[in-house]
Structure formats: structure tokens, C-alpha cells
Design an enzyme around this catalytic site. Structure first.
Site, short mmCIF file in Angstrom:
data_model
loop_
_atom_site.label_atom_id
_atom_site.label_comp_id
_atom_site.label_asym_id
_atom_site.label_seq_id
_atom_site.Cartn_x
_atom_site.Cartn_y
_atom_site.Cartn_z
CE1 TYR A 89 -10.80 -0.17 7.60
CE2 TYR A 89 -11.55 1.14 9.46
CZ TYR A 89 -10.55 0.78 8.57
OH TYR A 89 -9.31 1.36 8.66
N GLY B 281 0.83 -1.21 0.00
CA GLY B 281 0.00 0.00 0.00
C GLY B 281 0.86 1.25 0.00
P1 NDP Z 1 -4.99 5.20 1.23
O1 NDP Z 1 -6.25 4.90 0.51
O2 NDP Z 1 -4.36 6.52 1.05
O3 NDP Z 1 -3.91 4.05 0.95
C1 NDP Z 1 -4.28 2.70 0.89
C2 NDP Z 1 -3.19 1.93 0.22
O4 NDP Z 1 -3.54 0.52 0.21
C3 NDP Z 1 -2.98 2.34 -1.23
O5 NDP Z 1 -1.60 2.43 -1.49
C4 NDP Z 1 -3.61 1.21 -2.02
O6 NDP Z 1 -2.89 1.04 -3.24
C5 NDP Z 1 -3.34 0.03 -1.10
N1 NDP Z 1 -4.21 -1.11 -1.37
C6 NDP Z 1 -5.56 -1.19 -1.21
N2 NDP Z 1 -5.99 -2.39 -1.62
C7 NDP Z 1 -4.89 -3.08 -2.04
C8 NDP Z 1 -4.69 -4.38 -2.57
N3 NDP Z 1 -5.71 -5.23 -2.76
N4 NDP Z 1 -3.43 -4.76 -2.90
C9 NDP Z 1 -2.40 -3.91 -2.71
N5 NDP Z 1 -2.52 -2.68 -2.21
C10 NDP Z 1 -3.76 -2.26 -1.89
O7 NDP Z 1 -5.35 4.98 2.79
P2 NDP Z 1 -4.42 5.01 4.12
O8 NDP Z 1 -3.02 5.31 3.81
O9 NDP Z 1 -5.15 5.87 5.07
O10 NDP Z 1 -4.60 3.51 4.60
C11 NDP Z 1 -3.52 2.66 4.88
C12 NDP Z 1 -3.93 1.72 6.01
O11 NDP Z 1 -4.23 2.48 7.17
C13 NDP Z 1 -5.18 0.89 5.72
O12 NDP Z 1 -4.99 -0.41 6.24
C14 NDP Z 1 -6.26 1.61 6.51
O13 NDP Z 1 -7.31 0.74 6.90
C15 NDP Z 1 -5.47 2.09 7.70
N6 NDP Z 1 -6.02 3.20 8.47
C16 NDP Z 1 -6.36 4.38 7.86
C17 NDP Z 1 -6.83 5.44 8.64
C18 NDP Z 1 -7.27 6.74 8.03
O14 NDP Z 1 -8.11 7.44 8.65
N7 NDP Z 1 -6.72 7.14 6.90
C19 NDP Z 1 -6.92 5.33 10.10
C20 NDP Z 1 -6.55 4.03 10.61
C21 NDP Z 1 -6.09 3.04 9.82
P3 NDP Z 1 -3.52 0.66 -4.67
O15 NDP Z 1 -4.91 1.18 -4.70
O16 NDP Z 1 -2.59 1.32 -5.63
O17 NDP Z 1 -3.44 -0.84 -4.70
C1 8X3 Z 2 -9.81 4.57 9.83
C2 8X3 Z 2 -10.34 5.42 10.92
O1 8X3 Z 2 -12.46 6.19 12.10
O2 8X3 Z 2 -12.62 5.77 9.73
O3 8X3 Z 2 -9.40 3.33 10.30
O4 8X3 Z 2 -12.45 3.95 11.27
S1 8X3 Z 2 -12.04 5.31 11.01
#
Ligand code: NDP
Ligand code: 8X3
Length: 255
Positions: free
Chosen positions: A156, A12
Site C-alpha cells: 500500500y 470511487g
Molecule cells: P472507501 O473504501 O470508503 O472508498 C473507496 C472508493 O474506491 C469506493 O467508492 C470504491 O467503490 C472505489 N473503488 C475501489 N476499487 C475500485 C475500482 N477497481 N474501480 C472503481 N472504483 C473503485 O475509502 P476512502 O474513501 O477512504 O478511499 C478513497 C481514497 O483515499 C483511496 O485511494 C484511499 O487509498 C485513499 N486514502 C484513504 C484514507 C483513509 O484513511 N480512509 C487515508 C488516505 C488516503 P466500489 O467499491 O463501488 O468500486
Molecule cells: C490510509 C491511511 O494510515 O491506513 O491511506 O495508511 S493509512
């Protein structure tokens, strides 16, 4: 023994936390294996970081839902960089805000396959390389959703409770080996997360309106800090939220 320049694999890495971790860890001298489905983005980031920091970087297409794709990505990364020391199982998403009984199969599968199965597949493929090196660190990226469920987030939240459970189990399973296991569990952070979840960029902006949310680099800093601590120190879990978010249900919004 701790390598001078750890080799870090991040899934990711095309966006958000993953890209921010790549930037911060490259600045610390780590070599990087960057994966995502949007390979052109990870390739551009890898090229930039090689130029800026003189590190080694491998970029590859990976869909973490697919075993063959993950195995091929991890094997190619380890071969290109000469092994792996750190895994960051970061790829993940939320899809929709449906109540449990309204959740379409498409969203259900996307979240469980990416957030739970994808994490298992990534660590399963990467772990033998850490064992071979005799030094490693595995990062799970959980969420406040893994601590406190909320309405419209049942699947989720289930997936992130699963991430937390896996981190706990793995730490027990690896006890006695020099492989640290950490879960970084952020609250709301401004990335592409809400655009992906809501499939509407205008609505996504309203999520952060009037709030000073976490930025991706804040979460990257948590990873950098855990990694930098001495080898006998394991940070099990970091629950990190912006100051405006006292809990999942209590958010201070400026009008
Ligand atoms: P983004 O959407 O900015 O990034 C998500 C990343 O995951 C992208 O690089 C995407 O790349 C990759 N991804 C998604 N599905 C796949 C797949 N099947 N195979 C490979 N790569 C994949 O979100 P965040 O950076 O915020 O999220 C990163 C992590 O943090 C996630 O696990 C999310 O649940 C978690 N998180 C996010 C929060 C928030 O509020 N932003 C808070 C808490 C946790 P691509 O689409 O190019 O494959
Ligand atoms: C992402 C934060 O609050 O959308 O994990 O669940 S929240």
C-alpha cells in the site's frame, strides 16, 4: 478560462472521500460525473444531488483497473455533460496488513492495479477533455502512506509513494498548460477504507477507537479549497492528518 460551473469527474464516488467530494462540489454548483463499481450507489447519489442542487450529473459503472471500462466511462461522462474540467483520481484501497513476504498475489494485484494503474488509466482517458476545454485541474488522492512507510503496509505504501511520484511527474509534464495538479494526502480517516482493508467490520471499528479521526468531508474540503483558488495558484500537495495523529506511528488514543 475558468468555467462558471466546472464539470468534475470523480472515481470511487460510491463511498468515503469520493461521495463527500460529490456532495460538497455539487453544493458549489459543479456538474458531476460519478463512477464506481457499485453503480447503484453512484446513481442514487447523482439523483439526489440533481434534485437538491439542480446540477447536471452522470453516474456510471467503472472498474478503474480495466482500460476499456475506464475509457467507456470517461467518454460517456464527457458526452453526457458536454466535456470535463476536473479529474479526481480517488478510487483506491488497501488490502490486508501483511508483511512484504507474506503478501498474497490477490492483495498485491488489487492495490497496484487500482492505486497505480487505475490512476494512470483515469487521467490518461480524461486529460484530452481538459486540454480541449483549455482549463483543468487534476487531483491525485495520495496518503500519509506515500510519505512515511509503516510495517504491514509495504505494498500500500509503495502504491501511494507511486501516486505521489506520478503527481510530481505530471505537474512537470503539464507545465505551461492551464491544468493544475494537486495531490491531497490524508492520514487516517473514517470511511469504508478499514472495512475493505481488514475485511472485518468489528476490527475496522477498533482502528478509530479513542481517536477523533478525519472525516470524509474534511478531505473533500481540501479539494474544494484548492479548486477555488485563483487560476495561477497551484497547491502541489496537502498533507492532512487529524490532530490526534502526530505521525503514522504516534497516535493519541483516549481510553
Ligand atoms: P472507501 O473504501 O470508503 O472508498 C473507496 C472508493 O474506491 C469506493 O467508492 C470504491 O467503490 C472505489 N473503488 C475501489 N476499487 C475500485 C475500482 N477497481 N474501480 C472503481 N472504483 C473503485 O475509502 P476512502 O474513501 O477512504 O478511499 C478513497 C481514497 O483515499 C483511496 O485511494 C484511499 O487509498 C485513499 N486514502 C484513504 C484514507 C483513509 O484513511 N480512509 C487515508 C488516505 C488516503 P466500489 O467499491 O463501488 O468500486
Ligand atoms: C490510509 C491511511 O494510515 O491506513 O491511506 O495508511 S493509512
Amino acid at each position: 478560462m475558468r468555467p462558471d460551473h466546472p464539470i468534475v469527474l470523480i472515481t470511487g464516488a460510491s463511498s468515503g472521500f469520493g461521495a463527500a467530494m460529490a456532495r460538497l462540489l455539487a453544493a458549489q454548483g459543479c456538474h458531476l460525473a460519478l463512477g464506481a463499481r457499485r453503480v447503484e450507489r453512484v446513481q442514487a447519489l447523482a439523483d439526489e444531488l440533481v434534485m437538491t442542487h439542480g446540477i447536471k450529473a452522470f453516474a456510471g459503472a467503472v472498474d478503474t483497473r480495466d482500460t476499456a471500462s475506464v475509457d467507456a466511462f470517461v467518454a460517456a461522462a464527457a458526452a453526457a455533460l458536454g466535456g470535463l474540467h476536473v479529474l479526481v483520481a480517488n478510487a483506491g484501497l488497501a488490502s490486508g496488513t501483511h508483511k512484504l513476504w507474506e503478501t498474497p498475489d490477490e492483495d498485491l494485484e488489487a492495490m497496484l492495479r487500482t492505486n497505480v494503474e487505475g490512476v494512470v488509466k483515469t487521467i490518461r482517458a480524461g486529460l484530452p477533455h481538459l486540454r480541449r476545454a483549455g482549463w483543468g485541474h487534476i487531483f491525485f488522492i495520495g496518503s500519509t502512506a506515500g510519505h512515511q512507510p509503516y510495517e504491514g503496509g509495504s505494498v500500500y505504501c509503495a502504491s501511494k509513494h507511486g501516486v505521489r511520484a506520478m503527481a510530481h511527474s505530471l505537474r512537470l509534464e503539464l507545465n505551461g498548460e492551464q491544468i493544475r495538479v494537486t495531490s491531497v494526502d490524508p492520514g487516517m480517516a473514517e470511511t469504508e477504507f478499514s472495512e475493505v482493508r481488514l475485511k472485518d467490520s468489528d476490527r475496522a471499528k477498533t482502528v478509530y477507537q479513542g481517536v477523533n479521526p478525519l472525516q470524509a468531508k474534511d478531505v473533500a474540503e481540501c479539494v474544494r479549497w484548492c479548486l477555488a483558488l485563483p487560476d495561477h495558484v497551484n497547491i502541489d500537495e496537502i498533507l492532512v492528518k487529524c490532530l490526534d495523529q502526530a505521525s503514522v506511528h504516534k497516535l493519541h488514543r483516549r481510553t
